[in-house]
Design a protein around this motif. Structure first.
Motif, PDB file in Angstrom:
ATOM      1  N   VAL A  21       0.845  -1.194   0.000  1.00  0.00           N
ATOM      2  CA  VAL A  21       0.000   0.000   0.000  1.00  0.00           C
ATOM      3  C   VAL A  21       0.884   1.249   0.000  1.00  0.00           C
ATOM      4  O   VAL A  21       0.637   2.198  -0.750  1.00  0.00           O
ATOM      5  CB  VAL A  21      -0.974  -0.008   1.202  1.00  0.00           C
ATOM      6  N   HIS A  22       1.927   1.235   0.808  1.00  0.00           N
ATOM      7  CA  HIS A  22       2.851   2.379   0.853  1.00  0.00           C
ATOM      8  C   HIS A  22       3.485   2.611  -0.523  1.00  0.00           C
ATOM      9  O   HIS A  22       3.599   3.756  -0.979  1.00  0.00           O
ATOM     10  CB  HIS A  22       3.914   2.113   1.921  1.00  0.00           C
ATOM     11  N   LYS A  23       3.872   1.542  -1.184  1.00  0.00           N
ATOM     12  CA  LYS A  23       4.464   1.649  -2.526  1.00  0.00           C
ATOM     13  C   LYS A  23       3.475   2.292  -3.501  1.00  0.00           C
ATOM     14  O   LYS A  23       3.820   3.227  -4.235  1.00  0.00           O
ATOM     15  CB  LYS A  23       4.890   0.265  -3.014  1.00  0.00           C
ATOM     16  N   VAL A  24       2.246   1.807  -3.495  1.00  0.00           N
ATOM     17  CA  VAL A  24       1.250   2.319  -4.434  1.00  0.00           C
ATOM     18  C   VAL A  24       0.864   3.760  -4.107  1.00  0.00           C
ATOM     19  O   VAL A  24       0.730   4.591  -5.005  1.00  0.00           O
ATOM     20  CB  VAL A  24       0.001   1.414  -4.464  1.00  0.00           C
ATOM     21  N   GLU A  25       0.720   4.065  -2.838  1.00  0.00           N
ATOM     22  CA  GLU A  25       0.233   5.387  -2.444  1.00  0.00           C
ATOM     23  C   GLU A  25       1.245   6.503  -2.680  1.00  0.00           C
ATOM     24  O   GLU A  25       0.872   7.548  -3.222  1.00  0.00           O
ATOM     25  CB  GLU A  25      -0.220   5.379  -0.984  1.00  0.00           C
ATOM     26  N   THR A  26       2.490   6.324  -2.240  1.00  0.00           N
ATOM     27  CA  THR A  26       3.459   7.422  -2.357  1.00  0.00           C
ATOM     28  C   THR A  26       4.845   6.953  -2.807  1.00  0.00           C
ATOM     29  O   THR A  26       5.836   7.667  -2.615  1.00  0.00           O
ATOM     30  CB  THR A  26       3.615   8.182  -1.019  1.00  0.00           C
ATOM     31  N   ASN A  27       4.906   5.759  -3.385  1.00  0.00           N
ATOM     32  CA  ASN A  27       6.184   5.196  -3.803  1.00  0.00           C
ATOM     33  C   ASN A  27       7.200   5.254  -2.655  1.00  0.00           C
ATOM     34  O   ASN A  27       8.290   5.811  -2.792  1.00  0.00           O
ATOM     35  CB  ASN A  27       6.721   5.877  -5.060  1.00  0.00           C
ATOM     36  N   TYR A  28       6.775   4.696  -1.523  1.00  0.00           N
ATOM     37  CA  TYR A  28       7.598   4.678  -0.303  1.00  0.00           C
ATOM     38  C   TYR A  28       7.998   6.088   0.122  1.00  0.00           C
ATOM     39  O   TYR A  28       9.153   6.362   0.433  1.00  0.00           O
ATOM     40  CB  TYR A  28       8.822   3.781  -0.458  1.00  0.00           C
ATOM     41  N   SER A  29       7.021   6.975   0.104  1.00  0.00           N
ATOM     42  CA  SER A  29       7.183   8.361   0.583  1.00  0.00           C
ATOM     43  C   SER A  29       8.117   9.201  -0.275  1.00  0.00           C
ATOM     44  O   SER A  29       8.683  10.193   0.204  1.00  0.00           O
ATOM     45  CB  SER A  29       7.640   8.382   2.044  1.00  0.00           C
ATOM     46  N   ALA A  38      -7.268  14.225  -4.843  1.00  0.00           N
ATOM     47  CA  ALA A  38      -8.537  14.024  -4.135  1.00  0.00           C
ATOM     48  C   ALA A  38      -8.496  14.577  -2.711  1.00  0.00           C
ATOM     49  O   ALA A  38      -9.504  14.593  -2.018  1.00  0.00           O
ATOM     50  CB  ALA A  38      -8.880  12.536  -4.098  1.00  0.00           C
ATOM     51  N   GLY A  39      -7.308  14.995  -2.252  1.00  0.00           N
ATOM     52  CA  GLY A  39      -7.188  15.558  -0.918  1.00  0.00           C
ATOM     53  C   GLY A  39      -6.611  14.620   0.127  1.00  0.00           C
ATOM     54  O   GLY A  39      -6.537  14.969   1.303  1.00  0.00           O
ATOM     55  N   ALA A  40      -6.174  13.425  -0.290  1.00  0.00           N
ATOM     56  CA  ALA A  40      -5.529  12.500   0.640  1.00  0.00           C
ATOM     57  C   ALA A  40      -4.136  13.037   0.971  1.00  0.00           C
ATOM     58  O   ALA A  40      -3.466  13.622   0.122  1.00  0.00           O
ATOM     59  CB  ALA A  40      -5.438  11.104   0.039  1.00  0.00           C
ATOM     60  N   ILE A  41      -3.715  12.805   2.221  1.00  0.00           N
ATOM     61  CA  ILE A  41      -2.463  13.410   2.682  1.00  0.00           C
ATOM     62  C   ILE A  41      -1.553  12.400   3.364  1.00  0.00           C
ATOM     63  O   ILE A  41      -1.990  11.373   3.859  1.00  0.00           O
ATOM     64  CB  ILE A  41      -2.739  14.570   3.662  1.00  0.00           C
ATOM     65  N   GLY A  42      -0.280  12.739   3.378  1.00  0.00           N
ATOM     66  CA  GLY A  42       0.698  11.996   4.155  1.00  0.00           C
ATOM     67  C   GLY A  42       1.285  10.788   3.463  1.00  0.00           C
ATOM     68  O   GLY A  42       1.001  10.504   2.295  1.00  0.00           O
ATOM     69  N   HIS A  43       2.110  10.092   4.217  1.00  0.00           N
ATOM     70  CA  HIS A  43       2.858   8.941   3.706  1.00  0.00           C
ATOM     71  C   HIS A  43       1.964   7.833   3.156  1.00  0.00           C
ATOM     72  O   HIS A  43       2.328   7.167   2.195  1.00  0.00           O
ATOM     73  CB  HIS A  43       3.747   8.358   4.811  1.00  0.00           C
ATOM     74  N   ASP A  61       4.450  10.443  20.692  1.00  0.00           N
ATOM     75  CA  ASP A  61       4.631  11.877  20.929  1.00  0.00           C
ATOM     76  C   ASP A  61       3.321  12.589  21.260  1.00  0.00           C
ATOM     77  O   ASP A  61       3.252  13.804  21.292  1.00  0.00           O
ATOM     78  CB  ASP A  61       5.329  12.548  19.743  1.00  0.00           C
ATOM     79  N   LYS A  62       2.278  11.815  21.502  1.00  0.00           N
ATOM     80  CA  LYS A  62       0.951  12.317  21.899  1.00  0.00           C
ATOM     81  C   LYS A  62       0.206  13.015  20.763  1.00  0.00           C
ATOM     82  O   LYS A  62      -0.721  13.778  21.004  1.00  0.00           O
ATOM     83  CB  LYS A  62       1.053  13.242  23.106  1.00  0.00           C
ATOM     84  N   GLU A  63       0.614  12.742  19.526  1.00  0.00           N
ATOM     85  CA  GLU A  63      -0.070  13.308  18.367  1.00  0.00           C
ATOM     86  C   GLU A  63      -0.094  12.282  17.239  1.00  0.00           C
ATOM     87  O   GLU A  63       0.956  11.748  16.860  1.00  0.00           O
ATOM     88  CB  GLU A  63       0.645  14.562  17.881  1.00  0.00           C
ATOM     89  N   ALA A  64      -1.269  11.997  16.719  1.00  0.00           N
ATOM     90  CA  ALA A  64      -1.394  11.153  15.532  1.00  0.00           C
ATOM     91  C   ALA A  64      -1.205  12.055  14.324  1.00  0.00           C
ATOM     92  O   ALA A  64      -2.003  12.969  14.097  1.00  0.00           O
ATOM     93  CB  ALA A  64      -2.762  10.477  15.497  1.00  0.00           C
ATOM     94  N   ASP A  65      -0.142  11.834  13.567  1.00  0.00           N
ATOM     95  CA  ASP A  65       0.260  12.751  12.503  1.00  0.00           C
ATOM     96  C   ASP A  65       0.455  11.985  11.202  1.00  0.00           C
ATOM     97  O   ASP A  65       1.366  11.161  11.105  1.00  0.00           O
ATOM     98  CB  ASP A  65       1.563  13.437  12.923  1.00  0.00           C
ATOM     99  N   PRO A  66      -0.354  12.261  10.171  1.00  0.00           N
ATOM    100  CA  PRO A  66      -0.204  11.545   8.900  1.00  0.00           C
ATOM    101  C   PRO A  66       1.119  11.840   8.194  1.00  0.00           C
ATOM    102  O   PRO A  66       1.507  11.127   7.277  1.00  0.00           O
ATOM    103  CB  PRO A  66      -1.389  12.022   8.064  1.00  0.00           C
ATOM    104  N   TRP A  67       1.814  12.882   8.637  1.00  0.00           N
ATOM    105  CA  TRP A  67       3.109  13.235   8.060  1.00  0.00           C
ATOM    106  C   TRP A  67       4.255  12.556   8.786  1.00  0.00           C
ATOM    107  O   TRP A  67       5.402  12.668   8.366  1.00  0.00           O
ATOM    108  CB  TRP A  67       3.276  14.754   8.062  1.00  0.00           C
ATOM    109  N   ASN A  68       3.967  11.864   9.871  1.00  0.00           N
ATOM    110  CA  ASN A  68       4.969  11.090  10.588  1.00  0.00           C
ATOM    111  C   ASN A  68       4.921   9.670  10.053  1.00  0.00           C
ATOM    112  O   ASN A  68       3.853   9.027  10.081  1.00  0.00           O
ATOM    113  CB  ASN A  68       4.690  11.112  12.093  1.00  0.00           C
ATOM    114  N   LEU A  69       6.033   9.169   9.584  1.00  0.00           N
ATOM    115  CA  LEU A  69       6.053   7.863   8.920  1.00  0.00           C
ATOM    116  C   LEU A  69       5.555   6.743   9.836  1.00  0.00           C
ATOM    117  O   LEU A  69       4.744   5.912   9.411  1.00  0.00           O
ATOM    118  CB  LEU A  69       7.459   7.548   8.411  1.00  0.00           C
ATOM    119  N   GLN A  70       6.008   6.708  11.057  1.00  0.00           N
ATOM    120  CA  GLN A  70       5.596   5.642  11.963  1.00  0.00           C
ATOM    121  C   GLN A  70       4.093   5.715  12.248  1.00  0.00           C
ATOM    122  O   GLN A  70       3.395   4.694  12.200  1.00  0.00           O
ATOM    123  CB  GLN A  70       6.400   5.727  13.261  1.00  0.00           C
ATOM    124  N   ASP A  71       3.580   6.894  12.521  1.00  0.00           N
ATOM    125  CA  ASP A  71       2.139   7.053  12.751  1.00  0.00           C
ATOM    126  C   ASP A  71       1.352   6.626  11.517  1.00  0.00           C
ATOM    127  O   ASP A  71       0.332   5.926  11.624  1.00  0.00           O
ATOM    128  CB  ASP A  71       1.793   8.511  13.071  1.00  0.00           C
TER     129      ASP A  71
END
Length: 120
Positions: A21-29, A38-43, A61-71
């Motif tokens: 899924v990561h490969k298809v969505e953002t080519n491994y970021s 369409a407005g989808a964001i992040g890794h 880190d107490k924040e769910a962040d779509p820009w954080n790879l682990q999250d």
């Protein structure tokens, strides 16, 4: 690969599926903006409303962040798990992630290739 494997173990799905899924969505970021038309964001390309429901704080880190790879990877695993992958309903989970049969077939093909090579 450790992030995929950790997320897969936590949510009872195959790590290769998350990696595909990561490969298809953002080519491994490596996508230049990691924002879709369409407005989808992040890794892992979550729509904001979906992120609001399924986003998890995997790095503590107490924040769910779509820009954080682990999250993002853990959130994708959680989403796939909750939508069927943990019960073996992988097609249903992929359909929930992206309402496209072609998308699902592409992810499954990449996941199988990753499985054969045991590498991303």
């Amino acid at each position: 690969m450790n992030i995929y494997k950790d997320a897969a173990a936590q949510y009872n799905i195959d790590w290769e599926l998350i990696a595909a899924v990561h490969k298809v969505e953002t080519n491994y970021s490596t996508h230049p903006t990691m924002i879709s038309s369409a407005g989808a964001i992040g890794h892992m390309q979550f729509m904001p409303a979906t992120w609001d429901h399924y986003g998890v704080d995997a790095n503590g880190d107490k924040e769910a962040d779509p820009w954080n790879l682990q999250d993002a990877i853990h959130s994708a695993a959680y989403y796939l798990s909750e939508t069927g992958a943990a019960d073996g309903e992988i097609i249903d989970a992929l359909w929930a992630y992206n309402h496209s049969t072609e998308y699902g077939q592409n992810v499954l093909s990449i996941a199988e290739n990753i499985r054969r090579n045991n590498d991303v």
